[in-house]
Design an enzyme around this catalytic site. Sequence first.
Site, short mmCIF file in Angstrom:
data_model
loop_
_atom_site.label_atom_id
_atom_site.label_comp_id
_atom_site.label_asym_id
_atom_site.label_seq_id
_atom_site.Cartn_x
_atom_site.Cartn_y
_atom_site.Cartn_z
N ILE A 140 -0.78 -1.94 22.73
CA ILE A 140 -1.11 -3.36 22.87
C ILE A 140 0.15 -4.41 22.84
O ILE A 140 1.10 -4.06 21.94
CB ILE A 140 -2.05 -3.76 21.74
CG1 ILE A 140 -3.12 -2.75 21.39
CG2 ILE A 140 -2.57 -5.26 21.62
CD1 ILE A 140 -4.12 -2.60 22.64
N LYS A 198 -1.87 6.90 10.43
CA LYS A 198 -3.13 6.44 10.86
C LYS A 198 -4.27 7.43 11.00
O LYS A 198 -5.35 7.07 11.13
CB LYS A 198 -2.54 6.10 12.27
CG LYS A 198 -1.63 4.85 12.54
CD LYS A 198 -2.25 3.65 12.04
CE LYS A 198 -1.63 2.45 12.20
NZ LYS A 198 -1.96 1.10 11.39
N TYR A 202 4.13 7.90 11.24
CA TYR A 202 2.99 6.96 11.81
C TYR A 202 1.71 7.55 12.13
O TYR A 202 0.65 7.31 11.77
CB TYR A 202 3.57 6.02 13.03
CG TYR A 202 2.59 5.27 13.53
CD1 TYR A 202 2.78 3.87 12.98
CD2 TYR A 202 1.93 5.02 14.68
CE1 TYR A 202 1.95 2.69 13.49
CE2 TYR A 202 1.13 4.13 15.23
CZ TYR A 202 1.37 2.85 14.40
OH TYR A 202 0.31 1.77 14.85
N ALA A 203 1.71 8.73 12.77
CA ALA A 203 0.72 9.30 13.18
C ALA A 203 -0.08 10.02 11.74
O ALA A 203 -1.38 9.93 11.84
CB ALA A 203 1.12 10.65 13.95
N ASN A 253 -5.23 -4.31 8.49
CA ASN A 253 -4.48 -4.33 9.77
C ASN A 253 -3.02 -4.32 9.48
O ASN A 253 -2.33 -4.00 10.69
CB ASN A 253 -4.88 -5.91 10.34
CG ASN A 253 -3.91 -5.94 11.59
OD1 ASN A 253 -4.04 -5.40 12.81
ND2 ASN A 253 -2.89 -7.02 11.28
N SER A 259 -4.83 3.84 15.17
CA SER A 259 -4.26 3.87 16.26
C SER A 259 -4.62 5.12 17.21
O SER A 259 -5.19 6.12 16.52
CB SER A 259 -2.78 3.84 15.99
OG SER A 259 -1.95 4.31 17.04
N VAL A 274 1.17 -5.55 0.97
CA VAL A 274 -0.30 -4.70 0.74
C VAL A 274 0.25 -3.55 -0.13
O VAL A 274 -0.79 -2.84 -0.65
CB VAL A 274 -0.75 -4.43 1.92
CG1 VAL A 274 -1.30 -5.35 2.82
CG2 VAL A 274 0.04 -3.27 2.93
P1 NAD Z 1 2.93 -6.85 14.35
O1 NAD Z 1 4.19 -6.76 13.72
O2 NAD Z 1 2.68 -8.01 15.41
O3 NAD Z 1 2.01 -7.51 12.93
C1 NAD Z 1 2.02 -6.87 11.86
C2 NAD Z 1 1.66 -7.89 10.55
O4 NAD Z 1 1.83 -6.89 9.58
C3 NAD Z 1 3.00 -8.79 10.36
O5 NAD Z 1 2.61 -9.97 10.31
C4 NAD Z 1 3.82 -8.33 9.25
O6 NAD Z 1 4.53 -9.25 8.45
C5 NAD Z 1 2.83 -7.74 8.58
N1 NAD Z 1 3.00 -6.74 7.49
C6 NAD Z 1 3.83 -5.61 7.90
N2 NAD Z 1 4.06 -4.93 6.68
C7 NAD Z 1 3.20 -5.47 5.71
C8 NAD Z 1 3.00 -5.22 4.07
N3 NAD Z 1 3.71 -4.27 3.50
N4 NAD Z 1 2.16 -6.08 3.59
C9 NAD Z 1 1.70 -7.11 4.29
N5 NAD Z 1 1.85 -7.56 5.45
C10 NAD Z 1 2.85 -6.75 6.24
O7 NAD Z 1 2.03 -5.84 14.68
P2 NAD Z 1 0.80 -5.48 15.60
O8 NAD Z 1 0.85 -4.91 16.86
O9 NAD Z 1 -0.19 -6.85 15.55
O10 NAD Z 1 0.06 -4.54 14.59
C11 NAD Z 1 -1.33 -4.75 13.76
C12 NAD Z 1 -1.66 -3.22 13.53
O11 NAD Z 1 -2.27 -2.71 14.54
C13 NAD Z 1 -0.50 -2.32 12.74
O12 NAD Z 1 -1.43 -1.76 11.71
C14 NAD Z 1 -0.26 -1.35 13.85
O13 NAD Z 1 -0.16 -0.07 13.24
C15 NAD Z 1 -1.42 -1.43 14.67
N6 NAD Z 1 -1.29 -0.94 16.01
C16 NAD Z 1 -0.76 -1.35 16.89
C17 NAD Z 1 -0.74 -1.09 18.26
C18 NAD Z 1 0.36 -2.01 19.05
O14 NAD Z 1 0.49 -1.43 20.36
N7 NAD Z 1 0.69 -3.18 19.08
C19 NAD Z 1 -1.25 -0.16 18.56
C20 NAD Z 1 -1.96 0.62 17.81
C21 NAD Z 1 -2.03 0.20 16.39
#
Ligand code: NAD
Length: 259
Positions: free
Chosen positions: A199, A170, A166-167, A89, A154, A63
């Site tokens: 999550i 987001k 990160y904060a 996402n 987040s 991205v």
């Molecule tokens: P995850 O690691 O399971 O999935 C993240 C996906 O993003 C992966 O498939 C990865 O390959 C892809 N990715 C990473 N960098 C990338 C890039 N530069 N270009 C394209 N794809 C890329 O994580 P998740 O928990 O499903 O997180 C999804 C989103 O939710 C993220 O933005 C994360 O910050 C946010 N989030 C997650 C949580 C949590 O507790 N899991 C909480 C708040 C926010």
Amino acid sequence: MAGRLEGKVAIITGAASGIGLATARVFAREGARVAIADLDGDGAEAAARALPGAGHLAFRCDVTDRPRVDAVVHEVVDAHGRVDVLMNNAGVDGFGDDGRAQAIEHREPVLLHMGDEPFARMLAIHVHGAFYFARAAARSMWKQRAGSILNVSSIAGLAGMGMVHYATAKAALLGMTRSLARELGPAGIRVNAICPGVIDTPMTRAVPEAFLAPMVASTPLRRQGAADDIANCALYLACDESGFVTGQALSPNGGIHIA
Ligand code: NAD
């Protein structure tokens, strides 16, 4: 009964895993044709192949690579003639390269040990990536006079939980959401944020238990969320049932942050 996204075309970044993958499944179940854009090209292919329904697409895409983002959106529009939903996402949590280990060793704040590169990378993935995709998708949505953009922020962006890079990233997504909601609303394009709590996904499974356990213990619902908890919120914001909702941040977080 028609699905809630029947006939719609959705792009989801980072949908080879976790929240994005769960959302791709829910969107496809509800009738959308889903385009998955992920750094993990093989994972994106496998995910798209396994979705119910037809017309799904997969792209290897970083991205932060602006020309690649434009090309992906162009290919989706070429294939389907439109983009109805964009879910920004893709993301990383920043554990590992953030100076945390040194900070713990010296009993100092992480900030004192965080390098320039991890900070810049975090903004590039979450903020620049979302901006590139939103701009490219909005070009199509603007002509359609309709669309829904979802930015996955987040609780870190709402309440400063997590590390500064990160904060910061987001929280920037919340600013982008509010600004784009005002700018694109007159064309019928809605822009909202989702601010998940903790999550259960591959991302959090890699986070040290010492960091996660106190967060779950202080969550009123006393559990981590499931990826489907977020996917169901995304479905609501993506579909026409939320037609009067824009510029908002919906936080499925089990009550850990109550504003
Ligand atoms: P995850 O690691 O399971 O999935 C993240 C996906 O993003 C992966 O498939 C990865 O390959 C892809 N990715 C990473 N960098 C990338 C890039 N530069 N270009 C394209 N794809 C890329 O994580 P998740 O928990 O499903 O997180 C999804 C989103 O939710 C993220 O933005 C994360 O910050 C946010 N989030 C997650 C949580 C949590 O507790 N899991 C909480 C708040 C926010």
